[in-house]
Design an enzyme around this catalytic site. Sequence first.
Site, PDB file in Angstrom:
ATOM      1  N   GLU A  81       0.832  -1.208   0.000  1.00 50.42           N
ATOM      2  CA  GLU A  81       0.000   0.000   0.000  1.00 50.42           C
ATOM      3  C   GLU A  81       0.865   1.256   0.000  1.00 50.42           C
ATOM      4  O   GLU A  81       0.587   2.226  -0.703  1.00 50.42           O
ATOM      5  CB  GLU A  81      -0.921   0.024   1.233  1.00 50.42           C
ATOM      6  CG  GLU A  81      -1.799  -1.197   1.377  1.00 50.42           C
ATOM      7  CD  GLU A  81      -1.185  -2.271   2.264  1.00 50.42           C
ATOM      8  OE1 GLU A  81      -1.954  -2.930   2.984  1.00 50.42           O
ATOM      9  OE2 GLU A  81       0.048  -2.470   2.251  1.00 50.42           O
ATOM     10  N   CYS A 107      -2.086  -2.627   7.485  1.00 52.96           N
ATOM     11  CA  CYS A 107      -1.669  -2.345   8.858  1.00 52.96           C
ATOM     12  C   CYS A 107      -2.130  -0.925   9.200  1.00 52.96           C
ATOM     13  O   CYS A 107      -2.596  -0.178   8.328  1.00 52.96           O
ATOM     14  CB  CYS A 107      -0.150  -2.482   8.991  1.00 52.96           C
ATOM     15  SG  CYS A 107       0.788  -1.153   8.216  1.00 52.96           S
ATOM     16  N   CYS A 110      -0.357   1.824   7.094  1.00 50.08           N
ATOM     17  CA  CYS A 110      -0.861   1.923   5.724  1.00 50.08           C
ATOM     18  C   CYS A 110      -2.284   2.453   5.697  1.00 50.08           C
ATOM     19  O   CYS A 110      -2.657   3.189   4.777  1.00 50.08           O
ATOM     20  CB  CYS A 110      -0.752   0.577   5.020  1.00 50.08           C
ATOM     21  SG  CYS A 110       0.958   0.147   4.617  1.00 50.08           S
TER      22      CYS A 110
END
Length: 164
Positions: A81, A107, A110
């Site tokens: 990402e 996560c 991101c």
Amino acid sequence: MKEKHLRIRIEQCLALSKASNCPRRKFGALLLNPRRNVILMDGYNGGPRGGGELCGGDVCLRDTMGVPSGERTEIGCHHAEMNVICNAAASGVATEGAWLIVTGEPCIMCAKLIHHAGIARVIIVDGGYGGANGMSYLDAHGVETQKVEGPKDPRLDLAAASES
């Protein structure tokens, strides 16, 4: 976007993840213009741009340090990402209102990048990333999320088999 076109883009994202040089796990990400059904940018996880060394060389530093998924995200590869958003920025490609397909749940780091980049929807190929993540951050900040069926994380199958 038509369902058949979305399925094709998901297959492309899964194929893209194979470009990753991470020894632990391979992720792909596609940034899309949903109205025109075109790919704006792509990315995958791995080492620094230009072929720089991975954090742990031929082994994953996260594995050797025993870092669980979703924790200490500063250790390890550049995430897919992060890569796709930075690629878009470096190429002058607008991310506002775009959709992002990614082969696992983002996560928290991101998720923050996705939100601040103005990405409107994140389509997650379900069965990917298995640790703490940024899904609640995306939900709390108005980024639509959609899970679609996909291949399962092989680490989860191994963990279940070892518990039996």
